[in-house]
Write a protein that holds these residues in place. Structure first.
Motif, PDB file in Angstrom:
ATOM      1  N   GLU A  37       0.834  -1.193   0.000  1.00  0.00           N
ATOM      2  CA  GLU A  37       0.000   0.000   0.000  1.00  0.00           C
ATOM      3  C   GLU A  37       0.870   1.245   0.000  1.00  0.00           C
ATOM      4  O   GLU A  37       1.832   1.334   0.772  1.00  0.00           O
ATOM      5  CB  GLU A  37      -0.913   0.027   1.216  1.00  0.00           C
ATOM      6  CG  GLU A  37      -1.907  -1.118   1.284  1.00  0.00           C
ATOM      7  CD  GLU A  37      -2.747  -1.063   2.548  1.00  0.00           C
ATOM      8  OE1 GLU A  37      -3.563  -0.117   2.682  1.00  0.00           O
ATOM      9  OE2 GLU A  37      -2.571  -1.946   3.407  1.00  0.00           O
ATOM     10  N   LEU A  38       0.559   2.196  -0.875  1.00  0.00           N
ATOM     11  CA  LEU A  38       1.211   3.497  -0.887  1.00  0.00           C
ATOM     12  C   LEU A  38       0.398   4.429   0.006  1.00  0.00           C
ATOM     13  O   LEU A  38      -0.812   4.588  -0.195  1.00  0.00           O
ATOM     14  CB  LEU A  38       1.282   4.062  -2.305  1.00  0.00           C
ATOM     15  CG  LEU A  38       2.325   3.452  -3.252  1.00  0.00           C
ATOM     16  CD1 LEU A  38       1.909   2.047  -3.672  1.00  0.00           C
ATOM     17  CD2 LEU A  38       2.519   4.319  -4.487  1.00  0.00           C
ATOM     18  N   LEU A  39       1.058   5.038   0.992  1.00  0.00           N
ATOM     19  CA  LEU A  39       0.381   5.847   1.996  1.00  0.00           C
ATOM     20  C   LEU A  39       0.755   7.322   1.853  1.00  0.00           C
ATOM     21  O   LEU A  39       1.735   7.673   1.173  1.00  0.00           O
ATOM     22  CB  LEU A  39       0.752   5.354   3.399  1.00  0.00           C
ATOM     23  CG  LEU A  39       0.584   3.854   3.660  1.00  0.00           C
ATOM     24  CD1 LEU A  39       1.118   3.508   5.047  1.00  0.00           C
ATOM     25  CD2 LEU A  39      -0.870   3.426   3.513  1.00  0.00           C
ATOM     26  N   ASP A  40      -0.014   8.173   2.516  1.00  0.00           N
ATOM     27  CA  ASP A  40       0.318   9.600   2.541  1.00  0.00           C
ATOM     28  C   ASP A  40       1.669   9.820   3.223  1.00  0.00           C
ATOM     29  O   ASP A  40       2.158   8.970   3.987  1.00  0.00           O
ATOM     30  CB  ASP A  40      -0.767  10.378   3.295  1.00  0.00           C
ATOM     31  CG  ASP A  40      -2.014  10.583   2.440  1.00  0.00           C
ATOM     32  OD1 ASP A  40      -1.889  10.639   1.204  1.00  0.00           O
ATOM     33  OD2 ASP A  40      -3.114  10.676   3.017  1.00  0.00           O
ATOM     34  N   ASP A  41       2.286  10.977   2.924  1.00  0.00           N
ATOM     35  CA  ASP A  41       3.569  11.377   3.529  1.00  0.00           C
ATOM     36  C   ASP A  41       4.710  10.451   3.132  1.00  0.00           C
ATOM     37  O   ASP A  41       5.682  10.294   3.878  1.00  0.00           O
ATOM     38  CB  ASP A  41       3.462  11.449   5.058  1.00  0.00           C
ATOM     39  CG  ASP A  41       2.435  12.471   5.513  1.00  0.00           C
ATOM     40  OD1 ASP A  41       2.338  13.533   4.871  1.00  0.00           O
ATOM     41  OD2 ASP A  41       1.720  12.186   6.493  1.00  0.00           O
ATOM     42  N   GLY A  42       4.599   9.808   1.958  1.00  0.00           N
ATOM     43  CA  GLY A  42       5.689   8.987   1.456  1.00  0.00           C
ATOM     44  C   GLY A  42       5.832   7.645   2.142  1.00  0.00           C
ATOM     45  O   GLY A  42       6.924   7.060   2.151  1.00  0.00           O
ATOM     46  N   SER A 187      -4.076  10.266  -0.476  1.00  0.00           N
ATOM     47  CA  SER A 187      -5.214  11.154  -0.701  1.00  0.00           C
ATOM     48  C   SER A 187      -5.042  11.950  -1.984  1.00  0.00           C
ATOM     49  O   SER A 187      -6.015  12.265  -2.666  1.00  0.00           O
ATOM     50  CB  SER A 187      -5.375  12.105   0.491  1.00  0.00           C
ATOM     51  OG  SER A 187      -4.170  12.823   0.725  1.00  0.00           O
ATOM     52  N   GLU A 188      -3.794  12.238  -2.355  1.00  0.00           N
ATOM     53  CA  GLU A 188      -3.545  13.011  -3.576  1.00  0.00           C
ATOM     54  C   GLU A 188      -3.889  12.206  -4.828  1.00  0.00           C
ATOM     55  O   GLU A 188      -4.118  12.775  -5.902  1.00  0.00           O
ATOM     56  CB  GLU A 188      -2.070  13.413  -3.649  1.00  0.00           C
ATOM     57  CG  GLU A 188      -1.134  12.217  -3.719  1.00  0.00           C
ATOM     58  CD  GLU A 188       0.313  12.596  -3.497  1.00  0.00           C
ATOM     59  OE1 GLU A 188       1.135  12.301  -4.359  1.00  0.00           O
ATOM     60  OE2 GLU A 188       0.597  13.197  -2.440  1.00  0.00           O
ATOM     61  N   ALA A 189      -3.956  10.886  -4.689  1.00  0.00           N
ATOM     62  CA  ALA A 189      -4.276  10.049  -5.841  1.00  0.00           C
ATOM     63  C   ALA A 189      -5.768   9.877  -6.025  1.00  0.00           C
ATOM     64  O   ALA A 189      -6.219   9.338  -7.030  1.00  0.00           O
ATOM     65  CB  ALA A 189      -3.624   8.674  -5.686  1.00  0.00           C
ATOM     66  N   ALA A 190      -6.550  10.337  -5.053  1.00  0.00           N
ATOM     67  CA  ALA A 190      -7.990  10.129  -5.106  1.00  0.00           C
ATOM     68  C   ALA A 190      -8.669  11.205  -5.952  1.00  0.00           C
ATOM     69  O   ALA A 190      -8.406  12.390  -5.767  1.00  0.00           O
ATOM     70  CB  ALA A 190      -8.569  10.153  -3.695  1.00  0.00           C
TER      71      ALA A 190
END
Length: 301
Positions: A37-42, A187-190
């Motif tokens: 899973e890719l998460l927020d904040d890198g 969230s930026e990918a949503a």
């Protein structure tokens, strides 16, 4: 550095190292699903349903084995009589290197009937190994590692979803029967809408029952095949700890595409295994052609 660079290539290599450990569990027959899973904040989270990293105190170092694996080079399970018969990655140093280069790393282990957790900062333990509670009936064992690469070390901490998805699609081809799931939960990918909509767009699940045969079909897509079926051969020598699998198919194009791997690691620059394969294939085809009269024998040329 162990990972090659502090740029994008080195950044993505961190993920490969953690996933390689889970693949080792799959190769040993203890794991059949890995999720990334890719998460927020890198951040990145890697989870598997293997046996879980051992948590008992190491008899020599007197610290939990999971702590040792994540803080000491060559403390992984790839060396010695208890190591994996087949393994990829940095040969026992991968997890500790990832830990040392991460501003935060959290490991969760489910095994021995309990859920354990420990947190690190740049390779140093922030907490002791905590026993959170007993596993509920039906809970699976496994390891979950969540890490955030250091912004002070890496030029960028933004992961490419496509780079990771392509890599793990290839890995699924090489490990038939293994399911690898890749989700982008940033969230930026949503897009505008709900999280569920984002999951549908940024979700990939790779599973190939026929392994290399499926890989060849994938690579041959859109090309005119000379013969309908994929030629596949597999042999193992347990006494030597070695195995070999080959899958190939001829098509009408004028260029060849040869992909070779050793312990599931792509050997892009070739090696003796590729040279031996090419020589053996050429010799076999020539002899077959001569026997069937399609190629003149040496004495008739």
């Amino acid at each position: 550095m162990y990972i090659g660079s502090t740029g994008e290539r080195g950044l993505h290599h961190l993920v490969y190292e953690i996933v390689d450990n889970s693949v080792d569990e799959a190769l040993a027959g203890y794991c059949d699903e890995i999720s990334i899973e890719l998460l927020d904040d890198g951040g990145i989270r890697v989870a598997d349903n293997g046996r879980g990293i051992p948590v008992k105190e190491h008899p020599v170092e007197k610290v939990p084995t999971v702590t040792l694996v994540l803080t000491v080079l060559h403390a992984g399970g790839k060396f010695g009589n208890g190591g994996y018969k087949v393994s990829g990655g940095l040969h026992g140093v991968g997890s500790s290197v990832v830990n040392a280069l991460s501003e935060k790393l959290v490991v969760e282990v489910k095994r021995d009937g309990y859920h354990f957790r420990q947190e690190f900062h740049l390779g140093d333990p922030v907490t002791e190994l905590e026993r959170l509670g007993a596993l509920a009936p039906g809970d699976k064992t496994g390891t979950i590692i969540t890490f955030y690469p250091s912004k002070d070390i890496f030029e960028t901490t933004r992961f490419s979803y496509d780079t990771l998805a392509n890599r793990f699609r290839e890995m699924a081809f090489l490990n038939k029967g293994l399911t690898i799931i890749v989700d982008d939960r940033r969230s930026e990918a949503a897009p505008e809408g709900t999280e569920e909509e984002a999951d549908e767009i940024t979700h990939n699940e790779f599973y190939y029952a026929d392994g290399l045969i499926d890989y060849v079909k994938f690579l041959s897509h859109g090309k005119e095949s000379i013969h309908p079926t994929v030629v596949d051969m597999e042999a193992h020598a347990p006494d030597q700890g070695m195995g070999l699998e080959i899958a190939m198919q001829w098509n009408s194009s004028y260029t060849s595409s040869v992909y070779t791997f050793a312990n599931t690691i792509n050997t892009q620059e070739g090696g003796t295994h590729e040279e031996g394969f090419r020589a053996a294939l050429t010799n076999t085809v020539n002899r077959w052609g001569e026997n069937w009269g399609l190629i003149k024998k040496k004495e008739d040329r």
